[in-house]
Scaffold this active site. Structure first.
Site, PDB file in Angstrom:
ATOM      1  N   GLU A  36     -27.555 -96.271 -47.853  1.00 24.48           N
ATOM      2  CA  GLU A  36     -27.889 -96.367 -49.267  1.00 24.48           C
ATOM      3  C   GLU A  36     -29.413 -96.319 -49.355  1.00 24.48           C
ATOM      4  O   GLU A  36     -30.099 -97.071 -48.659  1.00 24.48           O
ATOM      5  CB  GLU A  36     -27.375 -97.704 -49.840  1.00 24.48           C
ATOM      6  CG  GLU A  36     -27.612 -97.735 -51.324  1.00 24.48           C
ATOM      7  CD  GLU A  36     -27.151 -99.009 -52.013  1.00 24.48           C
ATOM      8  OE1 GLU A  36     -26.526 -99.863 -51.375  1.00 24.48           O
ATOM      9  OE2 GLU A  36     -27.449 -99.117 -53.223  1.00 24.48           O
ATOM     10  N   ARG A 262     -21.886-105.371 -36.452  1.00 24.30           N
ATOM     11  CA  ARG A 262     -23.261-104.984 -36.713  1.00 24.30           C
ATOM     12  C   ARG A 262     -24.181-105.604 -35.671  1.00 24.30           C
ATOM     13  O   ARG A 262     -23.865-106.585 -35.037  1.00 24.30           O
ATOM     14  CB  ARG A 262     -23.687-105.332 -38.135  1.00 24.30           C
ATOM     15  CG  ARG A 262     -23.675-106.780 -38.507  1.00 24.30           C
ATOM     16  CD  ARG A 262     -24.298-106.996 -39.906  1.00 24.30           C
ATOM     17  NE  ARG A 262     -23.766-106.103 -40.922  1.00 24.30           N
ATOM     18  CZ  ARG A 262     -24.527-105.382 -41.760  1.00 24.30           C
ATOM     19  NH1 ARG A 262     -25.834-105.448 -41.715  1.00 24.30           N
ATOM     20  NH2 ARG A 262     -23.982-104.617 -42.660  1.00 24.30           N
ATOM     21  N   LYS A 272     -31.546-105.926 -45.810  1.00 22.85           N
ATOM     22  CA  LYS A 272     -32.561-105.303 -46.656  1.00 22.85           C
ATOM     23  C   LYS A 272     -33.108-106.290 -47.663  1.00 22.85           C
ATOM     24  O   LYS A 272     -34.282-106.228 -48.020  1.00 22.85           O
ATOM     25  CB  LYS A 272     -31.957-104.122 -47.395  1.00 22.85           C
ATOM     26  CG  LYS A 272     -31.770-102.913 -46.505  1.00 22.85           C
ATOM     27  CD  LYS A 272     -31.236-101.772 -47.335  1.00 22.85           C
ATOM     28  CE  LYS A 272     -30.512-100.779 -46.466  1.00 22.85           C
ATOM     29  NZ  LYS A 272     -29.491-100.057 -47.215  1.00 22.85           N
TER      30      LYS A 272
HETATM   31  P1  ATP Z   1     -28.193-104.244 -45.021  1.00 20.06           P
HETATM   32  O1  ATP Z   1     -27.104-105.216 -44.707  1.00 20.06           O
HETATM   33  O2  ATP Z   1     -29.340-104.268 -44.072  1.00 20.06           O
HETATM   34  O3  ATP Z   1     -28.627-104.267 -46.443  1.00 20.06           O
HETATM   35  P2  ATP Z   1     -26.461-102.054 -45.479  1.00 20.06           P
HETATM   36  O4  ATP Z   1     -25.199-102.092 -44.736  1.00 20.06           O
HETATM   37  O5  ATP Z   1     -26.380-102.399 -46.902  1.00 20.06           O
HETATM   38  O6  ATP Z   1     -27.565-102.843 -44.709  1.00 20.06           O
HETATM   39  P3  ATP Z   1     -26.593 -99.238 -45.620  1.00 20.06           P
HETATM   40  O7  ATP Z   1     -27.723 -98.404 -46.049  1.00 20.06           O
HETATM   41  O8  ATP Z   1     -25.387 -99.293 -46.458  1.00 20.06           O
HETATM   42  O9  ATP Z   1     -27.174-100.687 -45.377  1.00 20.06           O
HETATM   43  O10 ATP Z   1     -26.219 -98.895 -44.134  1.00 20.06           O
HETATM   44  C1  ATP Z   1     -25.958 -97.604 -43.667  1.00 20.06           C
HETATM   45  C2  ATP Z   1     -25.083 -97.687 -42.459  1.00 20.06           C
HETATM   46  O11 ATP Z   1     -25.705 -98.470 -41.449  1.00 20.06           O
HETATM   47  C3  ATP Z   1     -23.769 -98.346 -42.796  1.00 20.06           C
HETATM   48  O12 ATP Z   1     -22.721 -97.604 -42.196  1.00 20.06           O
HETATM   49  C4  ATP Z   1     -23.887 -99.716 -42.192  1.00 20.06           C
HETATM   50  O13 ATP Z   1     -22.644-100.198 -41.814  1.00 20.06           O
HETATM   51  C5  ATP Z   1     -24.816 -99.472 -41.005  1.00 20.06           C
HETATM   52  N1  ATP Z   1     -25.552-100.686 -40.686  1.00 20.06           N
HETATM   53  C6  ATP Z   1     -26.323-101.413 -41.507  1.00 20.06           C
HETATM   54  N2  ATP Z   1     -26.805-102.498 -40.876  1.00 20.06           N
HETATM   55  C7  ATP Z   1     -26.331-102.456 -39.607  1.00 20.06           C
HETATM   56  C8  ATP Z   1     -26.470-103.292 -38.461  1.00 20.06           C
HETATM   57  N3  ATP Z   1     -27.195-104.399 -38.487  1.00 20.06           N
HETATM   58  N4  ATP Z   1     -25.836-102.913 -37.326  1.00 20.06           N
HETATM   59  C9  ATP Z   1     -25.113-101.795 -37.296  1.00 20.06           C
HETATM   60  N5  ATP Z   1     -24.931-100.967 -38.325  1.00 20.06           N
HETATM   61  C10 ATP Z   1     -25.533-101.291 -39.485  1.00 20.06           C
HETATM   62 MG    MG Z   2     -24.229-100.962 -47.419  1.00 22.71          MG
END
Ligand code: ATP
Ligand code: MG
Length: 564
Positions: A36, A262, A272
């Site tokens: 995102e 994760r 984030k």
């Molecule tokens: P955050 O929790 O940091 O806000 P998010 O999941 O909202 O992260 P996205 O931009 O939606 O952030 O993430 C893009 C991809 O990266 C998704 O498939 C998510 O599952 C993966 N991702 C995000 N954080 C991690 C992590 N700590 N370890 C592994 N994969 C991750």
């Molecule tokens: Mg997300």
């Protein structure tokens, strides 16, 4: 705390992919990385990127980069651009397969109409608060909304008017009609669309109706022909919903959602929301602050993409959440830099040394090895003269036991140069601090000289005072003093654990002249001090270095402690 080695390198998703190829379920795999665009990428994202792109690469498949841009109020072009730059920097290429969920807004709307026509979606006019109250709890079933029985015609009409902008935010939503008593709360008539009169960074003012992640994601995957939709564990409970949409709509394919744990790291934060908070409140200096786990921060710090990829491969992919020691990441950074970084001499906290029996005005160019790990890296020369700098720490007037560095009467070797001996100390009259060390040298102990092989216990790095360049060094410690930043007394938040010593700036450093004009991004090992990278703040005549990691590797110790 999970020990990373308990399943190092294990990757259950790789096994699934290989089986699907072996059984002919898929001839070619298609994965996607779906960020995102509401923040900068961090090392957790790198795990997902390495996994998605890595799996496809290994099996001659392809990977899409898809911006999951369904929330216009938090997203921006700045993030869209930084994410692409970061994925490229990590070493991956999506070719021409760049997609946006917003590119499917028309088709998602058509699917919503299809659901309504099938009696599987309805417009609800309860307020958000009332919807929450109707949802029930983990132990109690939810209750049907009074609008659940609206006719297909009425629903179609309302949806069209929602799209046309007739209603203000929050007045209606579109919901799937599944089961308000479902044990899985995600299936209790989830919301598909919300009215939001907000401009989108790609579609502008075209839409005032935005789909939810749960609705947009499976359909985007299906439209793109994704075979394996890999996401993090918190979506496990959403999988029945993911499948429900694909089972209830005429979609071109039915991808399989697979969840993995994760990445969490000690001594830092990754969400984030937290990163935004740290940047916004000025706890760090922007998204690329070298103390952050963002890819831009790691890059500025001097970490290589190769090190991150090796780290991600090593930690593997798990089905259960855990936390990896920061020391393990540092271990991989060090291993990589050890192979590639040229060695140089730099004095971080200079102490003047005068060699009394070395002729004034004389300079010798001494040969120094660029990288003992890489014979191809060759040699360079470093100038030697009567006045030098060594580290303040390398001199003690009254030495502790086993101090093999410089102290009155004791011989030490100056790296690539001579054996010298301290004969006296000049002190600041007021503070008593040593400000200058007077030495003599033995001319026969030069490399190639008759006494070159003479053994002394200590070897020090140094620079010639007249030839050295001025520099600033920024030394980093963990951003958080505790392994778990959330471990705080009640009433305090995670910022209470910020490490006040996470950044130390040393402005009076002296570095060997070969570093003059070193370009930002270049990486070096400062002998005995660690790996350093030239910071973009370097300007003409002014060098700034970030210490990427110190030389001592604490990983073996941490690992041993974990096994006990
Ligand atoms: P955050 O929790 O940091 O806000 P998010 O999941 O909202 O992260 P996205 O931009 O939606 O952030 O993430 C893009 C991809 O990266 C998704 O498939 C998510 O599952 C993966 N991702 C995000 N954080 C991690 C992590 N700590 N370890 C592994 N994969 C991750
Ligand atoms: Mg997300």
């Amino acid at each position: 705390m999970a020990t990373p080695d308990s399943s190092a390198g294990g990757n259950f998703i790789r096994e699934i992919v290989e089986q699907d190829l072996a059984t002919g379920k898929h001839r070619r795999i298609v994965t996607r990385f779906p960020p995102e665009p509401n923040g900068y990428l961090h090392i957790g994202h790198a795990k997902s990127i390495c996994l998605n792109f890595g799996l496809a690469q290994e099996h001659q498949g392809i990977t899409h980069l898809r911006f999951d841009d369904t929330n216009p109020s938090t997203e921006s072009v700045e993030y869209v651009e930084s994410i692409q730059a970061d994925v490229r920097w990590l070493g991956f290429d999506w070719g021409d397969r760049l997609f946006y969920a917003s590119g499917y807004f028309d088709r998602l709307y058509e699917y919503a109409v299809q659901l309504i026509k099938r009696g599987r979606a309805y417009v609800d006019s309860l307020s958000a608060e009332e919807i929450r109250k109707h949802r029930g709890t983990l132990t109690e079933p939810g209750r049907d909304s009074p609008h659940r029985t609206r006719s297909v015609e009425e629903n179609l009409d309302l949806l069209a008017r929602m799209k046309a902008g007739e209603f203000p935010d929050g007045t209606h939503v579109l919901r799937a009609k599944i089961d308000m008593a479902a044990p899985n709360i995600n299936l209790r008539d989830p919301t598909l669309y919300r009215i939001r009169h907000v401009a989108h960074h790609r579609t502008g003012g075209e839409w005032c109706l935005y789909p939810t992640y749960d609705y947009a994601h499976p359909l985007s995957d299906a439209l793109e022909g994704i075979t394996h939709s890999i996401c993090t564990l918190e979506f496990e409970d959403h999988r029945p919903l993911y499948d429900w949409f694909l089972d209830n709509l005429d979609v071109p394919s039915h991808p399989r959602q697979i969840e993995f744990a994760r990445l969490n790291l000690t001594h830092t934060v990754m969400s984030k929301r937290r990163l935004l908070d740290l940047v916004g409140k000025g706890h760090v200096n922007g998204w690329d602050d070298p103390r952050l786990p963002t890819l831009q921060g790691l890059r500025r710090r001097g970490c290589t993409p190769e090190a991150i990829r090796a780290f991600c491969e090593h930690i593997g992919v798990q089905k259960r959440d855990g936390t990896i020691e920061m020391a393990l990441l540092e271990h991989f950074i060090r291993e990589d830099l050890n192979r590639r970084a040229p060695r140089v001499m730099a004095v971080l906290r200079p102490l003047k040394v005068v060699i009394e029996n070395y002729p004034e005005g004389r300079t010798e160019e001494l040969e120094a090895v660029n990288n003992p790990e890489d014979p191809g890296a060759g040699t360079r020369t470093v100038p030697f003269s009567r006045t030098l700098y060594i580290e303040q720490d390398d001199f003690r007037e009254v030495p502790p036991k086993k101090f093999f560095r410089m102290t009155p009467g004791q011989e030490v070797r100056l790296r690539y140069a001579y054996i010298v001996k301290c004969v006296s100390v000049v002190k600041d009259e007021r503070t008593g601090e040593a400000v200058e060390v007077r030495c003599t040298y033995d001319p026969e102990t030069k490399s190639g000289g008759p006494q070159a092989g003479r053994k002394v216990k200590g070897t020090l790095h140094w620079v010639s005072a007249a030839h050295a360049k001025d520099a600033e060094a920024r030394l980093y410690e963990h951003l958080f003093a505790k392994a778990d930043p959330d471990d705080v007394p009640e009433g305090q938040d995670y910022s209470a654990n910020l490490n006040p010593h996470s950044l130390e700036r040393l402005e009076g450093c002296k570095v060997e002249p070969s570093l003059a004009g070193a370009k930002p991004g270049l990486r070096y090992q400062f002998e005995r001090q660690g790996y350093f990278c030239v910071d973009p703040d370097s300007a003409k005549g002014r060098l700034v270095f970030n210490r990427t990691v110190a030389l001592r590797d604490s990983w073996a110790k941490v690992e041993k402690a974990q096994q006990e």
